[in-house]
Design a protein around this motif. Structure first.
Motif, PDB file in Angstrom:
ATOM      1  N   GLU A  18       0.857  -1.179   0.000  1.00 19.43           N
ATOM      2  CA  GLU A  18       0.000   0.000   0.000  1.00 19.43           C
ATOM      3  C   GLU A  18       0.893   1.229   0.000  1.00 19.43           C
ATOM      4  O   GLU A  18       1.680   1.447   0.927  1.00 19.43           O
ATOM      5  CB  GLU A  18      -0.904   0.023   1.222  1.00 19.43           C
ATOM      6  N   VAL A  19       0.784   2.016  -1.068  1.00 17.75           N
ATOM      7  CA  VAL A  19       1.546   3.263  -1.168  1.00 17.75           C
ATOM      8  C   VAL A  19       0.786   4.300  -0.362  1.00 17.75           C
ATOM      9  O   VAL A  19      -0.412   4.477  -0.539  1.00 17.75           O
ATOM     10  CB  VAL A  19       1.710   3.685  -2.640  1.00 17.75           C
ATOM     11  N   THR A  20       1.483   4.971   0.554  1.00 14.52           N
ATOM     12  CA  THR A  20       0.815   5.837   1.525  1.00 14.52           C
ATOM     13  C   THR A  20       0.638   7.281   1.067  1.00 14.52           C
ATOM     14  O   THR A  20      -0.064   8.043   1.724  1.00 14.52           O
ATOM     15  CB  THR A  20       1.561   5.809   2.868  1.00 14.52           C
ATOM     16  N   GLU A  21       1.260   7.673  -0.030  1.00 15.77           N
ATOM     17  CA  GLU A  21       1.105   9.023  -0.565  1.00 15.77           C
ATOM     18  C   GLU A  21       0.819   8.927  -2.056  1.00 15.77           C
ATOM     19  O   GLU A  21       1.251   7.975  -2.705  1.00 15.77           O
ATOM     20  CB  GLU A  21       2.377   9.837  -0.341  1.00 15.77           C
ATOM     21  N   PRO A  22       0.105   9.906  -2.629  1.00 16.71           N
ATOM     22  CA  PRO A  22      -0.164   9.854  -4.075  1.00 16.71           C
ATOM     23  C   PRO A  22       1.134   9.829  -4.883  1.00 16.71           C
ATOM     24  O   PRO A  22       2.116  10.475  -4.517  1.00 16.71           O
ATOM     25  CB  PRO A  22      -0.942  11.137  -4.349  1.00 16.71           C
ATOM     26  N   LEU A  23       1.125   9.056  -5.963  1.00 18.92           N
ATOM     27  CA  LEU A  23       2.273   9.008  -6.864  1.00 18.92           C
ATOM     28  C   LEU A  23       2.077  10.007  -7.993  1.00 18.92           C
ATOM     29  O   LEU A  23       0.964  10.206  -8.472  1.00 18.92           O
ATOM     30  CB  LEU A  23       2.441   7.600  -7.441  1.00 18.92           C
ATOM     31  N   ASP A  24       3.177  10.603  -8.418  1.00 23.09           N
ATOM     32  CA  ASP A  24       3.154  11.590  -9.487  1.00 23.09           C
ATOM     33  C   ASP A  24       3.534  10.913 -10.801  1.00 23.09           C
ATOM     34  O   ASP A  24       4.695  10.609 -11.033  1.00 23.09           O
ATOM     35  CB  ASP A  24       4.132  12.718  -9.175  1.00 23.09           C
ATOM     36  N   LEU A  25       2.540  10.642 -11.634  1.00 23.13           N
ATOM     37  CA  LEU A  25       2.811  10.089 -12.966  1.00 23.13           C
ATOM     38  C   LEU A  25       2.450  11.099 -14.046  1.00 23.13           C
ATOM     39  O   LEU A  25       2.134  10.744 -15.172  1.00 23.13           O
ATOM     40  CB  LEU A  25       2.025   8.790 -13.177  1.00 23.13           C
ATOM     41  N   ALA A  26       2.504  12.363 -13.704  1.00 18.54           N
ATOM     42  CA  ALA A  26       2.115  13.419 -14.634  1.00 18.54           C
ATOM     43  C   ALA A  26       3.260  13.887 -15.522  1.00 18.54           C
ATOM     44  O   ALA A  26       3.126  14.872 -16.225  1.00 18.54           O
ATOM     45  CB  ALA A  26       1.532  14.594 -13.863  1.00 18.54           C
ATOM     46  N   GLY A  27       4.390  13.207 -15.495  1.00 17.25           N
ATOM     47  CA  GLY A  27       5.504  13.601 -16.350  1.00 17.25           C
ATOM     48  C   GLY A  27       6.414  14.625 -15.735  1.00 17.25           C
ATOM     49  O   GLY A  27       6.996  15.448 -16.430  1.00 17.25           O
ATOM     50  N   ALA A  28       6.564  14.582 -14.418  1.00 21.36           N
ATOM     51  CA  ALA A  28       7.332  15.600 -13.702  1.00 21.36           C
ATOM     52  C   ALA A  28       8.766  15.164 -13.421  1.00 21.36           C
ATOM     53  O   ALA A  28       9.247  15.286 -12.319  1.00 21.36           O
ATOM     54  CB  ALA A  28       6.620  15.959 -12.404  1.00 21.36           C
ATOM     55  N   TRP A  51      -2.387   2.017  -4.893  1.00 23.80           N
ATOM     56  CA  TRP A  51      -1.806   3.353  -4.935  1.00 23.80           C
ATOM     57  C   TRP A  51      -2.827   4.308  -5.540  1.00 23.80           C
ATOM     58  O   TRP A  51      -3.818   3.897  -6.120  1.00 23.80           O
ATOM     59  CB  TRP A  51      -0.502   3.373  -5.717  1.00 23.80           C
ATOM     60  N   ARG A  52      -2.557   5.588  -5.363  1.00 20.09           N
ATOM     61  CA  ARG A  52      -3.453   6.591  -5.930  1.00 20.09           C
ATOM     62  C   ARG A  52      -2.618   7.714  -6.544  1.00 20.09           C
ATOM     63  O   ARG A  52      -1.430   7.843  -6.262  1.00 20.09           O
ATOM     64  CB  ARG A  52      -4.420   7.123  -4.880  1.00 20.09           C
ATOM     65  N   THR A  53      -3.294   8.483  -7.355  1.00 20.77           N
ATOM     66  CA  THR A  53      -2.653   9.610  -8.011  1.00 20.77           C
ATOM     67  C   THR A  53      -3.546  10.837  -7.825  1.00 20.77           C
ATOM     68  O   THR A  53      -4.752  10.691  -7.657  1.00 20.77           O
ATOM     69  CB  THR A  53      -2.398   9.327  -9.502  1.00 20.77           C
ATOM     70  N   ASP A  54      -2.940  12.003  -7.847  1.00 17.87           N
ATOM     71  CA  ASP A  54      -3.710  13.242  -7.722  1.00 17.87           C
ATOM     72  C   ASP A  54      -4.303  13.683  -9.050  1.00 17.87           C
ATOM     73  O   ASP A  54      -5.205  14.494  -9.086  1.00 17.87           O
ATOM     74  CB  ASP A  54      -2.837  14.372  -7.168  1.00 17.87           C
TER      75      ASP A  54
END
Length: 178
Positions: A18-28, A51-54
């Motif tokens: 379980e990933v505890t913070e959102p992951l950034d897959l927006a190309g950053a 996992w989740r993303t913003d």
């Protein structure tokens, strides 16, 4: 010890991460390369990942072999399509002596098998198994990284690169059910 990179905050319970913070897959750049690396390694080890993303990842067709994000109300349709279309083993690599074979089935109509056996291409692939700043690559390895990106075998974003195909170490049982 899970063998997972410690660059992403997570909890492991049995075979679940379980990933505890959102992951950034927006190309950053670095953050996206690190997130892709983490998800790739979870998949490689056979973990189920929550996992989740913003926001919406910027290149879902390229990333759809990775475990999809957890369901979220009000999410864009692309994320639910990612979940419904995801299967284990859509993209993976196997290692041999002085070569790597990659199977890419992310787009069933254009499934492909690649053999990376040129020394510079192989060295670049091995380097990109870790998130790598493009400035750290030699000109030859930079060219190889660009070739891997064209074939969607590496993600190059904002000065960073990372290889996409996991090395699958665990297949689901029965593996013929895929």
């Amino acid at each position: 010890m899970t063998g997972l990179p410690g660059t992403v905050a997570h909890r492991v319970t049995g075979r679940r991460v379980e990933v505890t913070e959102p992951l950034d897959l927006a190309g950053a750049g670095r953050d996206t390369a690190v997130a892709v690396h983490f998800l790739r390694e979870c998949q490689s080890a056979g973990f189920e990942v929550s996992w989740r993303t913003d926001g919406t990842p910027y290149d879902i067709p390229t990333l759809r072999h990775l475990p999809p994000p957890a369901e979220h109300p009000e999410e864009p349709g692309e994320l639910s399509d990612w979940r419904s279309g995801h299967t284990h083993g859509m993209l993976y690599h196997r290692r041999g002596p002085d070569f790597v074979t990659v199977l890419d089935r992310r787009e069933p109509s254009t499934a492909a098998r690649f053999t990376l056996d040129h020394p510079d291409l192989l060295a670049a692939f091995h380097t990109l198994l870790e998130p790598t700043p493009l400035d750290a690559l030699t000109p030859t390895h930079r060219e190889a990284a660009d070739l891997l990106a064209v074939e969607r075998l590496a993600l190059v974003t904002d000065g960073w690169a990372v290889a996409l195909p996991p090395r699958i170490r665990r297949w689901p049982v029965p593996c013929t059910a895929m």
